[in-house]
Scaffold this active site. Structure first.
Site, mmCIF file in Angstrom:
data_model
loop_
_atom_site.group_PDB
_atom_site.id
_atom_site.type_symbol
_atom_site.label_atom_id
_atom_site.label_comp_id
_atom_site.label_asym_id
_atom_site.label_seq_id
_atom_site.Cartn_x
_atom_site.Cartn_y
_atom_site.Cartn_z
ATOM 1 N N CYS A 96 0.821 -1.219 0.000
ATOM 2 C CA CYS A 96 0.000 0.000 0.000
ATOM 3 C C CYS A 96 0.853 1.266 0.000
ATOM 4 O O CYS A 96 0.313 2.375 -0.114
ATOM 5 C CB CYS A 96 -0.930 0.014 1.200
ATOM 6 S SG CYS A 96 -2.063 -1.379 1.233
ATOM 7 N N HIS A 236 -2.231 7.188 4.167
ATOM 8 C CA HIS A 236 -2.864 6.015 3.573
ATOM 9 C C HIS A 236 -4.101 5.659 4.405
ATOM 10 O O HIS A 236 -4.061 5.655 5.640
ATOM 11 C CB HIS A 236 -1.864 4.859 3.557
ATOM 12 C CG HIS A 236 -2.487 3.549 3.217
ATOM 13 N ND1 HIS A 236 -3.325 3.396 2.143
ATOM 14 C CD2 HIS A 236 -2.415 2.327 3.830
ATOM 15 C CE1 HIS A 236 -3.737 2.145 2.104
ATOM 16 N NE2 HIS A 236 -3.209 1.484 3.109
ATOM 17 N N ASN A 266 -10.213 0.796 2.465
ATOM 18 C CA ASN A 266 -8.785 0.846 2.165
ATOM 19 C C ASN A 266 -8.591 0.534 0.678
ATOM 20 O O ASN A 266 -8.809 -0.602 0.258
ATOM 21 C CB ASN A 266 -8.069 -0.179 3.051
ATOM 22 C CG ASN A 266 -6.577 -0.237 2.817
ATOM 23 O OD1 ASN A 266 -6.078 0.293 1.829
ATOM 24 N ND2 ASN A 266 -5.870 -0.897 3.708
#
Ligand code: UT7
Length: 318
Positions: A96, A236, A266
């Site tokens: 990520c 993030h 997410n």
């Protein structure tokens, strides 16, 4: 897809998901979509907003944990569909944190003079790699794409600093076990669900709250800025509790932290550019604004970037 929708097929609840993560709903790509088909309109919009034509782009980088295929690069299809016929194309895999790493690559190429305009896309169709019977992961992720263009300029607006790190001892904590050369796909790996994303959420949580504030503090110190000089923190979007812990540890007021994971979940490599796009639409990202981007994920990897936002300085055509 709402939390309630998920609770119809999984032993979970809207209350659990909201309290533990902050997520309320997420988008799921249509059957005929994939990472590349989400990346293409995002890339086209970024090129247009930058005042460029696709032919001016010298490189397309797609960061993703759910690329179309292992080979060829998703970026290859994206560049072709965009008409970026003078561009190289490459995928980047850094969990990520991928968007920050891709931004770092683009920055290096532009600052060195090798490229003038690099398209950086974060694109995910994570729904395709989730085990929809595993409540510990299925409720967390969503599909999305976002893109930016990194261009050479002469003004003060630029990437001010980057920090990247990785701790491979945690490689097993967030992974897709099979389908690569380490454990090729077989009937048995599919039967065992080893082609799905697996995560030890608790350990990744601990890692993120430990490493991200340290990386952010380092980059600020390196660039000579205090946290009070950060106009917007764009982390993030994995979990509201992680974001709150990071902001608290850094001493950044919640009003200067951008979140939208309640709406999208997410979205891995897409989460930061998606936030930038929405923050920009709300007037929170403006010429000269100092933005702190913070990423973390599989690897276990992390990356921080401090930048001063620059709107396009002019139209470039070739
Ligand atoms: O972007 C990549 C990086 N990824 C992340 O940053 C994710 C980081 N981790 C997290 O965000 C959190 O660890 C989670 C949201 C994944 C989990 O939250 P947690 O507070 O760490 O929960 P937990 O894993 O400690 O589980 C607590 C309980 C467990 O039950 P027991 O063992 O206490 O009886 C789980 O089985 O919650 C249970 N549980 C669920 N219950 C309802 C796990 N998932 C669910 C669920 N619904 N979806």
């Amino acid at each position: 897809m709402t939390n309630h929708d998920l609770s119809l097929t999984l032993e979970t609840s809207d209350q659990w998901i909201r309290q533990r993560t902050g997520i309320m709903r997420r988008r799921i790509a249509a059957e005929d979509q994939s990472a590349s088909t989400l990346a293409i309109p995002a890339g086209a919009a970024a090129i247009k907003e930058a005042g460029l034509v696709p032919e001016a782009v010298g490189l397309v980088i797609v960061a993703s944990i759910s690329p179309d295929q292992i080979m060829p690069a998703t970026a290859s299809r994206v560049a072709y569909a965009l008409g970026a016929e003078n561009a190289g194309a490459v995928d980047l895999s850094a969990g990520c944190s991928g968007f920050i790493y891709a931004l770092a690559m683009a920055t290096g190429l532009v600052e060195s003079g090798i490229q003038e305009h690099v398209l950086v896309v974060g694109a995910e169709a994570i729904s395709r790699i989730l085990d929809w019977e595993d409540r510990s992961t299925a409720v967390l992720f969503g599909d999305a794409a976002g893109a930016v263009v990194v261009s050479a300029t002469y003004g003060p607006n630029r990437i001010l600093g980057l920090d990247m790190g990785n701790d491979g001892s945690g490689a097993d904590l967030l992974q897709i076990p099979a389908g690569g050369s380490r454990l090729p796909a077989t009937h048995a790996t599919v039967d065992d669900g080893l082609h799905y994303l697996k995560m030890n959420g608790r350990e990744v949580y601990r890692f993120a709250t430990r490493v991200v504030p340290r990386s952010a503090a380092q980059i600020l110190e390196h660039c000579g800025f205090s946290t009070s000089e950060v106009d917007l923190m764009v982390p993030h979007q994995a979990n509201t509790r992680i974001i709150q812990a990071v902001a608290r540890r850094l001493g950044i007021a919640w009003e200067r932290v951008f979140t939208n994971l309640d709406e999208y979940g997410n979205t891995s490599c897409a989460s930061i550019p998606l936030c930038l796009m929405e923050a920009r639409a709300r007037g929170l990202v403006y010429q000269g604004c100092r933005i702190l981007l913070l990423g973390f994920g599989a690897g276990l990897s992390w990356g921080s970037c401090l930048l001063r936002w620059g709107d396009p300085v002019g139209v470039t055509t070739i």
